[in-house]
Design an enzyme around this catalytic site. Sequence first.
Site, short mmCIF file in Angstrom:
data_model
loop_
_atom_site.label_atom_id
_atom_site.label_comp_id
_atom_site.label_asym_id
_atom_site.label_seq_id
_atom_site.Cartn_x
_atom_site.Cartn_y
_atom_site.Cartn_z
N SER A 136 2.90 -6.01 -4.13
CA SER A 136 3.59 -5.41 -2.99
C SER A 136 2.71 -5.66 -1.77
CB SER A 136 3.77 -3.92 -3.23
OG SER A 136 4.25 -3.29 -2.06
N LYS A 162 6.77 -8.96 -3.31
CA LYS A 162 7.56 -7.96 -2.56
C LYS A 162 6.90 -7.80 -1.21
CE LYS A 162 7.48 -2.86 -2.84
NZ LYS A 162 7.62 -1.71 -3.76
N LYS A 164 7.03 -5.63 2.48
CA LYS A 164 7.55 -4.46 3.17
C LYS A 164 8.27 -4.94 4.43
CE LYS A 164 5.75 -1.14 0.63
NZ LYS A 164 6.57 -0.08 0.02
N ASP A 189 11.15 -4.38 0.57
CA ASP A 189 11.17 -2.91 0.46
C ASP A 189 11.15 -2.32 1.86
OD1 ASP A 189 10.86 -0.24 -0.13
OD2 ASP A 189 8.98 -0.45 -1.25
N GLU A 214 14.83 -3.03 -1.73
CA GLU A 214 14.44 -1.70 -2.19
C GLU A 214 14.62 -0.68 -1.08
OE1 GLU A 214 10.55 -1.84 -3.98
OE2 GLU A 214 10.32 0.33 -3.98
N ASP A 239 14.30 3.61 -4.75
CA ASP A 239 12.96 4.15 -5.01
C ASP A 239 12.98 5.63 -4.61
OD1 ASP A 239 10.31 5.03 -4.64
OD2 ASP A 239 9.58 3.19 -3.75
N LYS A 263 8.72 5.26 -10.53
CA LYS A 263 7.30 5.58 -10.37
C LYS A 263 7.08 6.91 -11.06
CE LYS A 263 6.89 3.70 -5.73
NZ LYS A 263 6.66 4.02 -4.32
N GLY A 291 4.44 1.55 -7.84
CA GLY A 291 3.09 2.10 -7.81
C GLY A 291 2.87 2.96 -6.59
O1 OSB Z 1 7.54 2.15 -1.58
O2 OSB Z 1 6.80 1.19 -3.30
C1 OSB Z 1 6.58 1.83 -2.27
C2 OSB Z 1 2.81 2.30 -1.79
C3 OSB Z 1 2.79 3.56 -1.24
C4 OSB Z 1 3.98 4.21 -1.01
C5 OSB Z 1 5.20 3.61 -1.32
C6 OSB Z 1 5.23 2.35 -1.88
C7 OSB Z 1 4.00 1.67 -2.09
C8 OSB Z 1 3.89 0.31 -2.60
C9 OSB Z 1 2.58 -0.06 -3.27
O3 OSB Z 1 4.74 -0.53 -2.44
C10 OSB Z 1 2.74 -0.36 -4.70
C11 OSB Z 1 1.43 -0.38 -5.46
O4 OSB Z 1 0.91 0.68 -5.84
O5 OSB Z 1 0.91 -1.47 -5.71
MG MG Z 2 9.31 1.41 -2.52
#
Ligand code: OSB
Ligand code: MG
Length: 369
Positions: A136, A162, A164, A189, A214, A239, A263, A291
């Site tokens: 991510s 992925k 953001k 995401d 996402e 999510d 998660k 995560g």
């Molecule tokens: O939306 O998936 C998410 C990290 C913090 C808060 C929200 C998200 C995330 C990540 C990181 O995308 C995923 C990871 O722990 O590697």
């Molecule tokens: Mg997410």
Amino acid sequence: MKIKQIDLYKVEIPMVSSFTTSFGTVKEKPTVIIKITTDDGIIGFGEAAALPFPYYKPDTTDICVLVLKDYISPLVLNKGFKDVEELMMILKTIKNHNFAKTGLENAVWMAMSIKENRNLKDLLGGTQERIAVGESIGIKDSIEETLEEIELRIKQGFRRIKIKIKPGWDIEVVKSIREKFGDIDLMVDANSSYTLDDLETLRTLDAFNLTMTEQPLADNDIVDHATLQKQIKTPICLDESIHSKEDARKAIEINACRIINIKPGRVGGLLESKKIHDVCKQRNVGVWCGGMLETGIGRAFNIAVASLPNYIYPADMSPVNFFYKDDLVDDSFIVDSEGFVAVPKTVGLGFKINEKKIEKYKTAHLKLT
Ligand code: OSB
Ligand code: MG
């Protein structure tokens, strides 16, 4: 099983780099480590991996400490329970606060694993020996920087990328990635940063053949997600909207999503994760493990639960050293050159906890009996 003592640690390991999403930048990521000691002397560890601020979900690190100290611990200390199902029934009177519940629940799974001499994967009913992983990637200062990181991760073997996105950081960056890397497994995401008014942008993203989008819309709005899914081709993955197996069932029933990111922290632990997994499996909706920038302790539980059969998409499972200067376990998991992480076969956490590191990075410690 009976818990005789709960040690709560607030731990802060320095980060190597910050992580930016549509809701803000994580520059420091304190976490809560829960250590339980049972009446027969078994020790279990868990992690409550909320963010330090309430911009992803209402929970924060300090709220987790408070809820664990004032509400969760009094309910469970010195009370017998036969399994995790019974433990979670005891905690049911506490509304939400899933990250805090997960911290304790994790520790009980670890203790159960030791007590029954079965590894977490077998205890949970996992079937996969190794799990596929992706990275991510946070929002960067430039598209160039994003492309450089993707190039590195593809070379290292990561099976999916992925990124953001948020309004203004979406079409152009996705287009550049497709131009440079062709047909890689790519997803985005949005962390709830769009509304139905952004339909045109979200429709434009359909052209890039993304594996999924996402959480494009608000966390409390699965109805609008259903409206959106009717109008875009790209599968929606939820999510933030999913906190329980009931949320999952309803979202699937109204076609608000075609995929769910599970998660453990967000849904209140591994047991609820497994229930969501089962609901999705019955309805042919694939899932994957997200995560929360966990340390090696929290990541270990994510790996164990992601071994269940319907975890069919790569997990967000960058190694801990991508984010932190140190870890709380020794010899944490590694991503192999094909982009897989081996699911541990040993009982307990599956990784060696380094209690000296917990002592080193702790900023608070509460001993509850
Ligand atoms: O939306 O998936 C998410 C990290 C913090 C808060 C929200 C998200 C995330 C990540 C990181 O995308 C995923 C990871 O722990 O590697
Ligand atoms: Mg997410």
